[in-house]
Every structure is written in C-alpha cells, then in structure tokens.
Design an enzyme around this catalytic site. Structure first.
Site, PDB file in Angstrom:
ATOM      1  N   VAL A  63       0.810  -1.232   0.000  1.00  0.00           N
ATOM      2  CA  VAL A  63       0.000   0.000   0.000  1.00  0.00           C
ATOM      3  C   VAL A  63       0.840   1.278   0.000  1.00  0.00           C
ATOM      4  O   VAL A  63       0.325   2.355  -0.266  1.00  0.00           O
ATOM      5  CB  VAL A  63      -1.007   0.030   1.183  1.00  0.00           C
ATOM      6  CG1 VAL A  63      -2.033  -1.068   1.047  1.00  0.00           C
ATOM      7  CG2 VAL A  63      -0.303  -0.023   2.540  1.00  0.00           C
ATOM      8  N   ASN A  89      -7.370  -1.653   5.054  1.00  0.00           N
ATOM      9  CA  ASN A  89      -7.178  -2.432   6.288  1.00  0.00           C
ATOM     10  C   ASN A  89      -5.707  -2.657   6.626  1.00  0.00           C
ATOM     11  O   ASN A  89      -5.367  -2.815   7.807  1.00  0.00           O
ATOM     12  CB  ASN A  89      -7.895  -3.782   6.120  1.00  0.00           C
ATOM     13  CG  ASN A  89      -7.487  -4.782   7.174  1.00  0.00           C
ATOM     14  OD1 ASN A  89      -7.928  -4.696   8.330  1.00  0.00           O
ATOM     15  ND2 ASN A  89      -6.628  -5.731   6.812  1.00  0.00           N
ATOM     16  N   SER A 141      -8.557   2.787  14.662  1.00  0.00           N
ATOM     17  CA  SER A 141      -8.362   2.053  15.928  1.00  0.00           C
ATOM     18  C   SER A 141      -8.839   2.907  17.097  1.00  0.00           C
ATOM     19  O   SER A 141      -8.806   4.145  17.035  1.00  0.00           O
ATOM     20  CB  SER A 141      -6.876   1.741  16.118  1.00  0.00           C
ATOM     21  OG  SER A 141      -6.649   1.211  17.409  1.00  0.00           O
ATOM     22  N   TYR A 155       1.719   4.516  16.157  1.00  0.00           N
ATOM     23  CA  TYR A 155       0.473   3.821  15.819  1.00  0.00           C
ATOM     24  C   TYR A 155      -0.739   4.723  16.118  1.00  0.00           C
ATOM     25  O   TYR A 155      -1.614   4.922  15.273  1.00  0.00           O
ATOM     26  CB  TYR A 155       0.382   2.518  16.610  1.00  0.00           C
ATOM     27  CG  TYR A 155      -0.830   1.678  16.258  1.00  0.00           C
ATOM     28  CD1 TYR A 155      -0.851   0.917  15.086  1.00  0.00           C
ATOM     29  CD2 TYR A 155      -1.952   1.651  17.081  1.00  0.00           C
ATOM     30  CE1 TYR A 155      -1.964   0.153  14.754  1.00  0.00           C
ATOM     31  CE2 TYR A 155      -3.063   0.891  16.761  1.00  0.00           C
ATOM     32  CZ  TYR A 155      -3.068   0.141  15.599  1.00  0.00           C
ATOM     33  OH  TYR A 155      -4.172  -0.611  15.264  1.00  0.00           O
ATOM     34  N   ALA A 156      -0.761   5.283  17.333  1.00  0.00           N
ATOM     35  CA  ALA A 156      -1.898   6.137  17.720  1.00  0.00           C
ATOM     36  C   ALA A 156      -1.997   7.346  16.786  1.00  0.00           C
ATOM     37  O   ALA A 156      -3.095   7.713  16.337  1.00  0.00           O
ATOM     38  CB  ALA A 156      -1.748   6.583  19.171  1.00  0.00           C
ATOM     39  N   ALA A 157      -0.847   7.948  16.466  1.00  0.00           N
ATOM     40  CA  ALA A 157      -0.859   9.125  15.574  1.00  0.00           C
ATOM     41  C   ALA A 157      -1.338   8.738  14.180  1.00  0.00           C
ATOM     42  O   ALA A 157      -2.109   9.464  13.547  1.00  0.00           O
ATOM     43  CB  ALA A 157       0.537   9.739  15.509  1.00  0.00           C
ATOM     44  N   SER A 158      -0.902   7.567  13.695  1.00  0.00           N
ATOM     45  CA  SER A 158      -1.324   7.149  12.350  1.00  0.00           C
ATOM     46  C   SER A 158      -2.836   6.952  12.306  1.00  0.00           C
ATOM     47  O   SER A 158      -3.499   7.322  11.335  1.00  0.00           O
ATOM     48  CB  SER A 158      -0.605   5.860  11.928  1.00  0.00           C
ATOM     49  OG  SER A 158      -1.084   4.741  12.641  1.00  0.00           O
ATOM     50  N   LYS A 159      -3.401   6.372  13.361  1.00  0.00           N
ATOM     51  CA  LYS A 159      -4.830   6.072  13.348  1.00  0.00           C
ATOM     52  C   LYS A 159      -5.667   7.337  13.573  1.00  0.00           C
ATOM     53  O   LYS A 159      -6.756   7.473  13.003  1.00  0.00           O
ATOM     54  CB  LYS A 159      -5.154   4.998  14.394  1.00  0.00           C
ATOM     55  CG  LYS A 159      -4.511   3.636  14.078  1.00  0.00           C
ATOM     56  CD  LYS A 159      -4.934   3.078  12.733  1.00  0.00           C
ATOM     57  CE  LYS A 159      -4.462   1.651  12.491  1.00  0.00           C
ATOM     58  NZ  LYS A 159      -4.906   1.123  11.196  1.00  0.00           N
ATOM     59  N   ILE A 188      -8.666  -6.846  19.295  1.00  0.00           N
ATOM     60  CA  ILE A 188      -9.338  -7.977  18.652  1.00  0.00           C
ATOM     61  C   ILE A 188      -8.430  -9.194  18.754  1.00  0.00           C
ATOM     62  O   ILE A 188      -7.219  -9.092  18.523  1.00  0.00           O
ATOM     63  CB  ILE A 188      -9.597  -7.668  17.162  1.00  0.00           C
ATOM     64  CG1 ILE A 188     -10.423  -6.386  16.990  1.00  0.00           C
ATOM     65  CG2 ILE A 188     -10.288  -8.845  16.473  1.00  0.00           C
ATOM     66  CD1 ILE A 188     -11.811  -6.414  17.567  1.00  0.00           C
TER      67      ILE A 188
HETATM   68  P1  NAP Z   1      -2.346  -8.461  10.721  1.00  0.00           P
HETATM   69  O1  NAP Z   1      -2.889  -9.701  11.296  1.00  0.00           O
HETATM   70  O2  NAP Z   1      -0.917  -8.127  10.931  1.00  0.00           O
HETATM   71  O3  NAP Z   1      -2.672  -8.449   9.149  1.00  0.00           O
HETATM   72  C1  NAP Z   1      -2.325  -7.364   8.347  1.00  0.00           C
HETATM   73  C2  NAP Z   1      -1.856  -7.834   6.984  1.00  0.00           C
HETATM   74  O4  NAP Z   1      -1.436  -6.659   6.243  1.00  0.00           O
HETATM   75  C3  NAP Z   1      -0.634  -8.743   7.073  1.00  0.00           C
HETATM   76  O5  NAP Z   1      -0.717  -9.790   6.132  1.00  0.00           O
HETATM   77  C4  NAP Z   1       0.498  -7.790   6.746  1.00  0.00           C
HETATM   78  O6  NAP Z   1       1.687  -8.424   6.277  1.00  0.00           O
HETATM   79  C5  NAP Z   1      -0.155  -6.938   5.679  1.00  0.00           C
HETATM   80  N1  NAP Z   1       0.611  -5.721   5.400  1.00  0.00           N
HETATM   81  C6  NAP Z   1       1.530  -5.104   6.192  1.00  0.00           C
HETATM   82  N2  NAP Z   1       2.075  -4.068   5.552  1.00  0.00           N
HETATM   83  C7  NAP Z   1       1.504  -4.017   4.332  1.00  0.00           C
HETATM   84  C8  NAP Z   1       1.653  -3.174   3.209  1.00  0.00           C
HETATM   85  N3  NAP Z   1       2.555  -2.172   3.201  1.00  0.00           N
HETATM   86  N4  NAP Z   1       0.891  -3.386   2.112  1.00  0.00           N
HETATM   87  C9  NAP Z   1       0.021  -4.406   2.073  1.00  0.00           C
HETATM   88  N5  NAP Z   1      -0.169  -5.263   3.098  1.00  0.00           N
HETATM   89  C10 NAP Z   1       0.575  -5.067   4.218  1.00  0.00           C
HETATM   90  O7  NAP Z   1      -3.190  -7.175  11.256  1.00  0.00           O
HETATM   91  P2  NAP Z   1      -4.641  -7.127  11.979  1.00  0.00           P
HETATM   92  O8  NAP Z   1      -4.438  -7.268  13.436  1.00  0.00           O
HETATM   93  O9  NAP Z   1      -5.591  -7.994  11.274  1.00  0.00           O
HETATM   94  O10 NAP Z   1      -5.001  -5.596  11.729  1.00  0.00           O
HETATM   95  C11 NAP Z   1      -5.638  -5.176  10.537  1.00  0.00           C
HETATM   96  C12 NAP Z   1      -5.984  -3.685  10.687  1.00  0.00           C
HETATM   97  O11 NAP Z   1      -6.803  -3.500  11.833  1.00  0.00           O
HETATM   98  C13 NAP Z   1      -4.752  -2.807  10.897  1.00  0.00           C
HETATM   99  O12 NAP Z   1      -4.920  -1.580  10.240  1.00  0.00           O
HETATM  100  C14 NAP Z   1      -4.734  -2.618  12.404  1.00  0.00           C
HETATM  101  O13 NAP Z   1      -4.068  -1.435  12.780  1.00  0.00           O
HETATM  102  C15 NAP Z   1      -6.221  -2.538  12.695  1.00  0.00           C
HETATM  103  N6  NAP Z   1      -6.587  -2.863  14.072  1.00  0.00           N
HETATM  104  C16 NAP Z   1      -6.291  -4.101  14.584  1.00  0.00           C
HETATM  105  C17 NAP Z   1      -6.651  -4.384  15.912  1.00  0.00           C
HETATM  106  C18 NAP Z   1      -6.354  -5.718  16.525  1.00  0.00           C
HETATM  107  O14 NAP Z   1      -6.540  -5.851  17.749  1.00  0.00           O
HETATM  108  N7  NAP Z   1      -5.910  -6.715  15.763  1.00  0.00           N
HETATM  109  C19 NAP Z   1      -7.301  -3.395  16.681  1.00  0.00           C
HETATM  110  C20 NAP Z   1      -7.572  -2.169  16.124  1.00  0.00           C
HETATM  111  C21 NAP Z   1      -7.221  -1.915  14.804  1.00  0.00           C
HETATM  112  P3  NAP Z   1       2.896  -8.648   7.360  1.00  0.00           P
HETATM  113  O15 NAP Z   1       2.422  -9.696   8.300  1.00  0.00           O
HETATM  114  O16 NAP Z   1       4.050  -9.061   6.499  1.00  0.00           O
HETATM  115  O17 NAP Z   1       3.124  -7.306   8.035  1.00  0.00           O
END
Ligand code: NAP
Length: 248
Positions: A63, A89, A141, A155-159, A188
């Site tokens: 991305v 996402n 987030s 992270y907080a600033a990005s969100k 989550i």
């Molecule tokens: P995740 O399990 O790490 O899955 C994210 C996927 O995105 C991974 O396959 C990752 O690959 C890929 N990715 C990373 N950098 C990328 C890039 N530059 N371009 C394309 N794909 C890329 O994350 P998740 O926990 O499901 O979180 C998904 C979203 O929800 C994120 O934006 C996160 O900030 C947000 N969120 C999550 C939670 C939570 O508790 N899980 C809570 C609030 C918000 P790699 O593994 O190689 O990095």
C-alpha cells in the site's frame, strides 16, 4: 446478500481482520480483490474461498507503493470492469515506547497505516467517480481516539490521522456519491494478538462493559454494513466498536 456482485478491494487481506472481512464479504456475494504484501497468503485464501478463480483475484500489493497500487487497481478493473468498495485495512504496529522508538520506526508505521490509506484512496477515486458511487472504509483504531498504553505513539498518531483523513475525504467526495467512513476497533483476538500473554490482552480490555472478547468477524460485519446500501446516509464517521471499553 448485502453485497451481491459488488467489487471490493481489501488491503492487508492475507490474515487477521482483512481475512475475516474477505470471508464475510464473499458470503455476502461480493467479488473480491485481495491485496497483501504477502502474496502467498492472499493466493491461498482466494483458492480456499473460490476454487473457480472467477470471483476473487489475489494481488501482491504494497500500500505504500503508488505505482504498484495503480497497477493492482488496473488489474482489478480489467478482471471485473468496476470497483465499488475499498477497505483500507493493511496496518502494522511496533509496540515501542517513545524512548525506544527511532525516527525510522515512527515513519514506518505512519507510512503504512496513514500514507498507505491515502495512496489507495487517491488511486481508487477515478474508478468510483466514473460510476458516481463508491464506499471507502478505513480501519482505524481505538488508539486513534484515546491513545492506548503500549501501542506506540506512531500507531496512535497514524490512526488519529486516518480518522481526520476520513472526515475530510467524506466532505470532498460526498457530492460525487462516494462515502468514506472509518471503523475504530478495540483489541481484537487475532493470530497476532493471541501471541501476547493473556494478562497483556486483558489489560488492553480494562473497563470493558461487555464480557466477550472482540473477534475479527465483529469488525467484518460492521465493514459489510458500511459498504452496503444499508448505510446510505452515513459518511465521515469514525465508528467505535470495542465492547464498551470507550463509552461516551
Ligand atoms: P495483521 O494480522 O498483521 O494483518 C495485516 C496484513 O497486512 C498482514 O498480512 C500484513 O503483512 C499486511 N501488510 C503489512 N504491511 C503491508 C503493506 N505495506 N501493504 C500491504 N499489506 C501489508 O493485522 P490485523 O491485526 O488484522 O489488523 C488489521 C488492521 O486492523 C490494521 O490496520 C490494524 O491497525 C487494525 N486494528 C487491529 C486491531 C487488533 O486488535 N488486531 C485493533 C484495532 C485496529 P505482514 O504480516 O508481512 O506485516
């Protein structure tokens, strides 16, 4: 089916929330473009969900790379002839204190979480403008709302940035029939967060009103709603989903 024949791009779809959003969207009849930096993950998911290969395309797409995203969206258009939905996402976190965090660490998280959302949104707009309709859903987030212990200032600033981007983009694009909303999940349970000790996960949930852990499908169902015509008078919002950790 709420998304019958809608074409949806999901970034970071290889695992976690993105995977669950893909599964839920597929159940609702959407045609999918699964983007991830890890191609094997989205390729496997596409094969698992749709053995015909007609309804899902898996694409290696970073991305943060504007050229790669432009090419990826052209591929989606070539396959399906339109793009209706973009789910921004893809995101990462580093969990460092500011003392441990280098400028490179700060920029890396901002670049993927915020700049990546900007690049994908900017690139999809011409496709949506052409059909005078589109839905963009950004995964922000709870950390972008209130700050959270241990997630890192980057992270907080990005969100928080994603929430601001959502609000302004919704105003810019509303007259073109394009909706832009963000979802702010609390903690989550995913493969990744399960790796933390239970007491750490519990500390992130302190004060939660509902005694149920957040699951990827809780977020996926909300993403379906915000991408469907059931939410046609909603734009520019940041929707909290956290079992009542934050109530205001
Ligand atoms: P995740 O399990 O790490 O899955 C994210 C996927 O995105 C991974 O396959 C990752 O690959 C890929 N990715 C990373 N950098 C990328 C890039 N530059 N371009 C394309 N794909 C890329 O994350 P998740 O926990 O499901 O979180 C998904 C979203 O929800 C994120 O934006 C996160 O900030 C947000 N969120 C999550 C939670 C939570 O508790 N899980 C809570 C609030 C918000 P790699 O593994 O190689 O990095």
């Amino acid at each position: 089916m709420l998304l019958k024949d809608c074409v949806a791009i999901i970034t970071g779809a290889g695992k976690g929330l993105g995977q669950s959003i893909a599964e839920e969207f597929f159940k609702e009849g959407a045609l999918l473009a699964l983007f991830d930096i890890q191609y094997d993950l989205v390729e496997n998911l596409a094969k698992k969900l749709d053995s015909s290969g007609k309804k899902i395309i898996a694409i290696k797409a970073d991305v943060t790379d504007e050229i790669m995203i432009k090419n990826a969206m052209e591929q989606v258009f070539d396959k399906f002839g339109k793009i209706d939905i973009l789910i921004n996402n893809a995101g990462i976190s580093l969990h460092k204190t500011i003392k441990e965090m280098s400028v490179e660490d700060f920029n890396k998280v901002i670049n993927i979480n915020l700049n990546g959302t900007f690049i994908c949104s900017k690139t999809v707009i011409p496709y949506m403008e052409k059909q005078k309709r589109g839905k963009i859903v950004n995964i922000a987030s709870l950390a972008g709302r209130t700050g959270r212990p241990g997630v890192g200032v980057n992270y907080a600033a990005s969100k928080a940035g994603v929430i601001g981007l959502t609000q302004t983009l919704a105003r810019e694009l509303g007259p073109s029939g394009i909706y832009v909303n963000s979802i702010c999940p609390g903690p989550i349970l995913t493969e990744q967060t399960r790796q933390y000790p239970a007491e750490v996960f519990a500390s992130w949930n302190a004060g939660r009103a509902i005694q149920k852990d957040g699951l990827p499908e809780d977020i996926a169902q909300l993403a379906v709603f915000l991408s469907s015509d059931k939410s046609d008078w909603i734009t520019g919002i940041a929707l909290d989903i956290n079992g009542g950790i934050l109530i205001r």
